[in-house]
Design a protein around this motif. Structure first.
Motif, PDB file in Angstrom:
ATOM      1  N   ASN A 165       0.842  -1.194   0.000  1.00  0.00           N
ATOM      2  CA  ASN A 165       0.000   0.000   0.000  1.00  0.00           C
ATOM      3  C   ASN A 165       0.874   1.240   0.000  1.00  0.00           C
ATOM      4  N   ASN A 166       0.492   2.186  -0.802  1.00  0.00           N
ATOM      5  CA  ASN A 166       1.139   3.486  -0.813  1.00  0.00           C
ATOM      6  C   ASN A 166       0.070   4.547  -0.662  1.00  0.00           C
ATOM      7  N   LEU A 167       0.379   5.561   0.104  1.00  0.00           N
ATOM      8  CA  LEU A 167      -0.511   6.700   0.247  1.00  0.00           C
ATOM      9  C   LEU A 167       0.312   7.940  -0.075  1.00  0.00           C
ATOM     10  N   VAL A 168      -0.009   8.586  -1.166  1.00  0.00           N
ATOM     11  CA  VAL A 168       0.724   9.777  -1.589  1.00  0.00           C
ATOM     12  C   VAL A 168      -0.273  10.908  -1.762  1.00  0.00           C
ATOM     13  N   GLN A 169      -0.055  11.991  -1.015  1.00  0.00           N
ATOM     14  CA  GLN A 169      -0.892  13.178  -1.139  1.00  0.00           C
ATOM     15  C   GLN A 169      -0.054  14.289  -1.750  1.00  0.00           C
ATOM     16  N   LEU A 170      -0.544  14.866  -2.827  1.00  0.00           N
ATOM     17  CA  LEU A 170       0.187  15.909  -3.530  1.00  0.00           C
ATOM     18  C   LEU A 170      -0.603  17.200  -3.497  1.00  0.00           C
ATOM     19  N   ASN A 171       0.099  18.291  -3.270  1.00  0.00           N
ATOM     20  CA  ASN A 171      -0.498  19.618  -3.335  1.00  0.00           C
ATOM     21  C   ASN A 171       0.525  20.520  -4.013  1.00  0.00           C
ATOM     22  N   GLN A 172       0.239  20.898  -5.241  1.00  0.00           N
ATOM     23  CA  GLN A 172       1.163  21.736  -5.997  1.00  0.00           C
ATOM     24  C   GLN A 172       0.481  23.054  -6.332  1.00  0.00           C
ATOM     25  N   ILE A 173       1.105  24.131  -5.896  1.00  0.00           N
ATOM     26  CA  ILE A 173       0.613  25.470  -6.210  1.00  0.00           C
ATOM     27  C   ILE A 173       1.752  26.199  -6.905  1.00  0.00           C
ATOM     28  N   GLY A 174       1.612  26.442  -8.190  1.00  0.00           N
ATOM     29  CA  GLY A 174       2.662  27.090  -8.959  1.00  0.00           C
ATOM     30  C   GLY A 174       2.795  26.423 -10.311  1.00  0.00           C
TER      31      GLY A 174
ATOM     32  N   SER B  13       6.365  -0.804  -2.113  1.00  0.00           N
ATOM     33  CA  SER B  13       5.186  -0.456  -1.315  1.00  0.00           C
ATOM     34  C   SER B  13       5.556   0.040   0.081  1.00  0.00           C
ATOM     35  N   ASN B  14       4.545   0.376   0.839  1.00  0.00           N
ATOM     36  CA  ASN B  14       4.630   0.696   2.263  1.00  0.00           C
ATOM     37  C   ASN B  14       5.054   2.121   2.577  1.00  0.00           C
ATOM     38  N   ASN B  15       4.816   3.054   1.708  1.00  0.00           N
ATOM     39  CA  ASN B  15       5.191   4.433   1.981  1.00  0.00           C
ATOM     40  C   ASN B  15       3.957   5.322   2.031  1.00  0.00           C
ATOM     41  N   ALA B  16       3.964   6.252   2.964  1.00  0.00           N
ATOM     42  CA  ALA B  16       2.944   7.294   3.025  1.00  0.00           C
ATOM     43  C   ALA B  16       3.682   8.618   2.915  1.00  0.00           C
ATOM     44  N   GLN B  17       3.346   9.385   1.908  1.00  0.00           N
ATOM     45  CA  GLN B  17       4.036  10.651   1.682  1.00  0.00           C
ATOM     46  C   GLN B  17       3.025  11.765   1.469  1.00  0.00           C
ATOM     47  N   SER B  18       3.292  12.890   2.103  1.00  0.00           N
ATOM     48  CA  SER B  18       2.513  14.101   1.901  1.00  0.00           C
ATOM     49  C   SER B  18       3.472  15.159   1.370  1.00  0.00           C
ATOM     50  N   ILE B  19       3.237  15.601   0.147  1.00  0.00           N
ATOM     51  CA  ILE B  19       4.151  16.530  -0.507  1.00  0.00           C
ATOM     52  C   ILE B  19       3.409  17.793  -0.897  1.00  0.00           C
ATOM     53  N   ASP B  20       3.939  18.934  -0.482  1.00  0.00           N
ATOM     54  CA  ASP B  20       3.400  20.236  -0.851  1.00  0.00           C
ATOM     55  C   ASP B  20       4.496  21.016  -1.551  1.00  0.00           C
ATOM     56  N   GLN B  21       4.173  21.556  -2.711  1.00  0.00           N
ATOM     57  CA  GLN B  21       5.102  22.410  -3.437  1.00  0.00           C
ATOM     58  C   GLN B  21       4.398  23.731  -3.706  1.00  0.00           C
TER      59      GLN B  21
ATOM     60  N   ILE C 208      13.584   7.836  -4.561  1.00  0.00           N
ATOM     61  CA  ILE C 208      13.848   6.563  -5.219  1.00  0.00           C
ATOM     62  C   ILE C 208      14.254   5.554  -4.158  1.00  0.00           C
ATOM     63  N   ASN C 209      13.494   4.456  -4.080  1.00  0.00           N
ATOM     64  CA  ASN C 209      13.759   3.408  -3.108  1.00  0.00           C
ATOM     65  C   ASN C 209      13.236   2.097  -3.677  1.00  0.00           C
ATOM     66  N   TYR C 210      14.128   1.205  -4.045  1.00  0.00           N
ATOM     67  CA  TYR C 210      13.711  -0.071  -4.614  1.00  0.00           C
ATOM     68  C   TYR C 210      13.916  -1.250  -3.664  1.00  0.00           C
ATOM     69  N   TYR C 211      14.771  -1.122  -2.678  1.00  0.00           N
ATOM     70  CA  TYR C 211      15.224  -2.293  -1.946  1.00  0.00           C
ATOM     71  C   TYR C 211      14.723  -2.394  -0.512  1.00  0.00           C
ATOM     72  N   ASN C 212      14.143  -1.372   0.031  1.00  0.00           N
ATOM     73  CA  ASN C 212      13.705  -1.405   1.419  1.00  0.00           C
ATOM     74  C   ASN C 212      12.186  -1.519   1.449  1.00  0.00           C
ATOM     75  N   ASN C 213      11.669  -2.461   2.208  1.00  0.00           N
ATOM     76  CA  ASN C 213      10.229  -2.665   2.293  1.00  0.00           C
ATOM     77  C   ASN C 213       9.655  -2.201   3.626  1.00  0.00           C
ATOM     78  N   ASN C 214      10.417  -1.480   4.422  1.00  0.00           N
ATOM     79  CA  ASN C 214       9.906  -0.993   5.701  1.00  0.00           C
ATOM     80  C   ASN C 214       8.917   0.139   5.482  1.00  0.00           C
ATOM     81  N   ALA C 215       7.873   0.157   6.295  1.00  0.00           N
ATOM     82  CA  ALA C 215       6.880   1.233   6.198  1.00  0.00           C
ATOM     83  C   ALA C 215       7.498   2.541   6.667  1.00  0.00           C
ATOM     84  N   SER C 216       7.200   3.604   5.959  1.00  0.00           N
ATOM     85  CA  SER C 216       7.719   4.910   6.350  1.00  0.00           C
ATOM     86  C   SER C 216       6.694   5.973   6.013  1.00  0.00           C
TER      87      SER C 216
END
Length: 147
Positions: free
Chosen positions: A60-69, A80-88, A98-106
């Protein structure tokens, strides 16, 4: 007659000043990052409640993007296993993970505010788990390499 008009105008202005309820909120970057952390946690809880997210975070991946500009870029290549919230906020910002080899949740909270900033994260380890990065500048590059 002029005195009466002036008194009416003054009373209307006083009424407007005393009847308006305006509140000012003082925020800083830390408050913003803390709010984003709890927003991602709340969204994960809703997904879990609806059966879309399991307790083990498998595939599962959860990626939230907010781009203003204009001309902002986000490039995420990961297992898998990443949750990211990115605002630009700004123009020509670049975020790469870039992460291909680690499966730890972050979980990452990233905010780029300004113009032509670059943030590159290669790999993942326990040091950057649950990291929050605020890049508030112009024309700066930050590269994080984890092996």
């Amino acid at each position: 007659m002029k005195n009466r008009t002036n008194i009416v105008i003054a009373l209307v202005m006083l009424f407007g000043v005393f009847s308006s309820n305006s509140y000012a909120q003082i925020t800083d970057e830390n408050t913003y990052i803390i709010n984003k952390y709890f927003q991602v946690a709340q969204n994960e809880a809703l997904l879990k409640e609806n059966g879309a997210l399991t307790n083990t975070y498998t595939q599962n991946n959860l990626v939230q993007l907010n781009q203003i500009g204009n001309y902002n870029q986000i490039n995420i290549k990961s297992t898998s296993n990443n949750a990211q919230s990115i605002d630009q906020i700004g123009n020509s910002n670049n975020y790469t993970f870039i992460n291909y080899y680690n499966n730890n949740a972050s979980q990452f909270n990233i905010m780029q505010q300004g113009n032509s900033n670059s943030l590159q994260i290669y790999g993942q380890n326990s040091i950057i788990d649950n990291i929050s990065i605020l890049q508030k500048s112009n024309y700066k590059t930050l590269i994080i390499t984890n092996f």
